[in-house]
Design a protein around this motif. Structure first.
Motif, PDB file in Angstrom:
ATOM      1  N   VAL A  74      11.037  63.388 -21.131  1.00  0.00           N
ATOM      2  CA  VAL A  74      10.435  62.501 -22.624  1.00  0.00           C
ATOM      3  C   VAL A  74       9.224  62.003 -22.940  1.00  0.00           C
ATOM      4  O   VAL A  74       8.437  62.159 -22.328  1.00  0.00           O
ATOM      5  CB  VAL A  74      11.220  60.984 -22.298  1.00  0.00           C
ATOM      6  N   THR A  75       9.161  62.564 -24.057  1.00  0.00           N
ATOM      7  CA  THR A  75       7.243  61.958 -24.629  1.00  0.00           C
ATOM      8  C   THR A  75       7.074  60.691 -26.246  1.00  0.00           C
ATOM      9  O   THR A  75       8.718  60.783 -26.708  1.00  0.00           O
ATOM     10  CB  THR A  75       6.515  63.372 -24.939  1.00  0.00           C
ATOM     11  N   SER A  76       6.067  60.316 -26.164  1.00  0.00           N
ATOM     12  CA  SER A  76       6.051  60.386 -27.225  1.00  0.00           C
ATOM     13  C   SER A  76       6.237  60.783 -28.640  1.00  0.00           C
ATOM     14  O   SER A  76       5.908  62.118 -28.209  1.00  0.00           O
ATOM     15  CB  SER A  76       4.979  59.413 -27.010  1.00  0.00           C
ATOM     16  N   LEU A  77       6.027  60.263 -29.722  1.00  0.00           N
ATOM     17  CA  LEU A  77       6.239  61.029 -30.246  1.00  0.00           C
ATOM     18  C   LEU A  77       4.989  62.223 -30.770  1.00  0.00           C
ATOM     19  O   LEU A  77       5.200  63.403 -31.563  1.00  0.00           O
ATOM     20  CB  LEU A  77       6.392  60.148 -31.742  1.00  0.00           C
ATOM     21  N   ASN A  78       3.818  61.685 -29.976  1.00  0.00           N
ATOM     22  CA  ASN A  78       2.310  62.768 -30.202  1.00  0.00           C
ATOM     23  C   ASN A  78       2.466  63.496 -29.446  1.00  0.00           C
ATOM     24  O   ASN A  78       1.234  64.333 -28.497  1.00  0.00           O
ATOM     25  CB  ASN A  78       1.184  61.683 -30.098  1.00  0.00           C
ATOM     26  N   ILE A 132      11.114  58.863 -29.556  1.00  0.00           N
ATOM     27  CA  ILE A 132      10.781  59.465 -28.509  1.00  0.00           C
ATOM     28  C   ILE A 132      11.321  60.883 -28.706  1.00  0.00           C
ATOM     29  O   ILE A 132      12.086  61.526 -29.746  1.00  0.00           O
ATOM     30  CB  ILE A 132      10.898  58.957 -27.075  1.00  0.00           C
ATOM     31  N   LEU A 133      10.641  61.754 -27.326  1.00  0.00           N
ATOM     32  CA  LEU A 133      11.186  63.454 -27.743  1.00  0.00           C
ATOM     33  C   LEU A 133      11.480  63.946 -26.901  1.00  0.00           C
ATOM     34  O   LEU A 133      11.498  63.526 -25.522  1.00  0.00           O
ATOM     35  CB  LEU A 133       9.117  64.619 -28.084  1.00  0.00           C
ATOM     36  N   ASP A 163      13.199  48.955 -28.097  1.00  0.00           N
ATOM     37  CA  ASP A 163      12.956  47.624 -26.925  1.00  0.00           C
ATOM     38  C   ASP A 163      12.337  48.502 -25.269  1.00  0.00           C
ATOM     39  O   ASP A 163      13.224  49.553 -25.134  1.00  0.00           O
ATOM     40  CB  ASP A 163      14.439  46.960 -26.867  1.00  0.00           C
ATOM     41  N   ASN A 164      11.348  48.306 -25.530  1.00  0.00           N
ATOM     42  CA  ASN A 164      10.244  49.219 -24.472  1.00  0.00           C
ATOM     43  C   ASN A 164      11.461  48.715 -22.904  1.00  0.00           C
ATOM     44  O   ASN A 164      11.609  49.791 -22.306  1.00  0.00           O
ATOM     45  CB  ASN A 164       9.666  48.614 -24.195  1.00  0.00           C
ATOM     46  N   GLU A 165      12.156  47.170 -22.735  1.00  0.00           N
ATOM     47  CA  GLU A 165      12.546  47.543 -21.707  1.00  0.00           C
ATOM     48  C   GLU A 165      14.130  47.917 -21.169  1.00  0.00           C
ATOM     49  O   GLU A 165      13.600  48.513 -20.446  1.00  0.00           O
ATOM     50  CB  GLU A 165      12.428  45.797 -21.628  1.00  0.00           C
ATOM     51  N   LYS A 166      14.434  48.022 -22.180  1.00  0.00           N
ATOM     52  CA  LYS A 166      15.846  49.092 -22.249  1.00  0.00           C
ATOM     53  C   LYS A 166      15.875  49.898 -22.274  1.00  0.00           C
ATOM     54  O   LYS A 166      16.537  51.233 -21.924  1.00  0.00           O
ATOM     55  CB  LYS A 166      17.069  48.128 -23.575  1.00  0.00           C
ATOM     56  N   LEU A 167      14.459  50.890 -23.205  1.00  0.00           N
ATOM     57  CA  LEU A 167      14.020  52.140 -22.434  1.00  0.00           C
ATOM     58  C   LEU A 167      13.507  51.892 -21.016  1.00  0.00           C
ATOM     59  O   LEU A 167      13.884  53.230 -20.607  1.00  0.00           O
ATOM     60  CB  LEU A 167      12.687  52.449 -23.435  1.00  0.00           C
ATOM     61  N   SER A 183       3.485  55.791 -22.401  1.00  0.00           N
ATOM     62  CA  SER A 183       3.113  54.470 -22.219  1.00  0.00           C
ATOM     63  C   SER A 183       3.689  52.988 -22.186  1.00  0.00           C
ATOM     64  O   SER A 183       2.983  52.200 -23.740  1.00  0.00           O
ATOM     65  CB  SER A 183       1.196  54.673 -22.624  1.00  0.00           C
ATOM     66  N   PHE A 184       4.102  52.054 -21.665  1.00  0.00           N
ATOM     67  CA  PHE A 184       3.897  51.559 -21.968  1.00  0.00           C
ATOM     68  C   PHE A 184       3.411  49.851 -22.145  1.00  0.00           C
ATOM     69  O   PHE A 184       3.673  48.840 -23.249  1.00  0.00           O
ATOM     70  CB  PHE A 184       5.802  50.885 -21.527  1.00  0.00           C
ATOM     71  N   ASN A 185       2.185  49.808 -21.660  1.00  0.00           N
ATOM     72  CA  ASN A 185       0.979  48.525 -21.658  1.00  0.00           C
ATOM     73  C   ASN A 185       0.444  49.112 -22.958  1.00  0.00           C
ATOM     74  O   ASN A 185      -0.078  48.457 -23.591  1.00  0.00           O
ATOM     75  CB  ASN A 185       0.761  49.262 -20.079  1.00  0.00           C
TER      76      ASN A 185
END
Length: 340
Positions: free
Chosen positions: A243-247, A262-263, A209-213, A252-254
């Motif tokens: 913290v990063t994305s899996l790549n 997440i990493l 959930d992006n808002e909770k993240l 980038s939530f947008n």
């Protein structure tokens, strides 16, 4: 007085005289040594023993030990080849320092000073300056590998040229064998240069959930750095982990409304107190698990247990100890320059 008593008296007097002469000689030697220590910069190179001329054969001479303990800021004997040039007389000939050639060398630095003044970077010079000492340094290794043979030869040539043009004597304070020492240091860097990564994914193959993240990142103290990564900093404002994305790109939530994982990443050579920072990262991960209903997994998306985590902690501590033993503590200014 009997003959025996007389002989013993004479023997005692002789022993006392010998002790007086011995102590007198030792006192003279001590005073000479003290004088040498106090005037080390002005000892002629011809007066030095072979051990003093070559610091890699025996222990460093008194003058070299002093110079190494008074290096310019951000110059380190453990990662830099350092050449010291003492002029036979003071000079104002800045033009003979080959500054343009030095600037073109990667990770090279040059400094001048007069007597025991503060070292001044030649990059900061404005106008004329009087100097009788020159310090030249070049970094042996960076994250791309060891210094090239061409750059090594150029640095040696410029050092010799500077010495000859300005009429001085040259001493290698560290890493006279540039190529060999650079390869050895590069092997060590490859051993400890690790980006430690832990993966968090939502349970039941869901999505965050992006808002909770976003809220969890904010509450847990993460800040967005200039590169767009969410970074957790220590008390000294130095990054400990991110913290990063899996790549491995910034979150980038947008652009990515469906985040599947997440990493948590820690660049070990650049992290102060790796083991303590690792524990701080685990604490942050625990908070994320509570707030976001996610789990810590390996590369095969298998949940990690306490034994896996302890093995990772052991490796983190091992790398930290190896770097400390090499006199390049993780997160230090020396390590940051070496692993930048």
């Amino acid at each position: 007085m009997s003959d025996i008593q007389f002989a013993l008296t004479i023997l005692a007097v002789i022993i006392i005289l010998i002790m007086i002469i011995f102590n007198w000689i030792r006192l003279i030697q001590y005073r000479k040594k003290n004088h040498a220590e106090n005037s080390f910069l002005y000892r002629d190179e011809n007066d030095l023993s072979s051990e003093e001329k070559n610091p890699y054969v025996q222990d460093l001479s008194i003058s070299e030990k002093y110079l190494l303990s008074n290096l310019p800021q951000d110059i380190y004997r453990d990662i830099d080849a350092i050449a010291f040039i003492k002029l036979n007389k003071p000079s104002h000939a800045i033009s003979k320092l080959s500054l343009r050639d030095f600037v073109e060398l990667p990770n090279a630095h040059s400094f001048i000073r007069r007597n025991e003044d503060v070292w001044q970077s030649t990059g900061d010079l404005s106008g004329s300056a009087s100097f009788d000492q020159i310090l030249l340094a070049i970094q042996l290794v960076d994250r791309q590998g060891p210094i090239s043979q061409a750059h090594t030869q150029t640095f040696r040539m410029l050092s010799e040229k500077t010495k000859n043009d300005l009429d001085g004597s040259l001493i290698w304070l560290s890493h006279a064998n540039i190529e060999e020492d650079a390869n050895e240091l590069n092997q060590f860097c490859a051993l400890v240069d690790h980006m430690m990564t832990l993966t968090l994914i939502p349970k039941n193959n869901g999505m965050f959930d992006n808002e909770k993240l976003i809220e969890t990142l904010k509450v847990d103290g993460f800040k967005v750095d200039k590169d767009g990564y969410h970074v957790f900093k220590g008390r000294d404002k130095h990054p400990l982990f991110r913290v990063t994305s899996l790549n491995q790109q910034p979150l980038s939530f947008n652009l990515d409304p469906y985040i599947q994982g997440i990493l948590f990443q820690m660049d070990l050579p650049l992290t102060l107190s790796c083991k303590d920072s690792f524990d701080a990262m685990l604490e942050s991960i625990t908070n994320f698990q509570k707030e976001l209903e996610c789990m810590l997994v390996d590369s095969n998306k298998k949940e990690l247990n306490i034994n896996h985590i302890e093995r990772i902690r052991y490796q983190v501590e091992k790398i930290e100890n190896q770097m400390v033993a090499k006199n390049i503590p993780p997160g230090s200014s020396c390590a940051r320059r070496l692993f930048s």
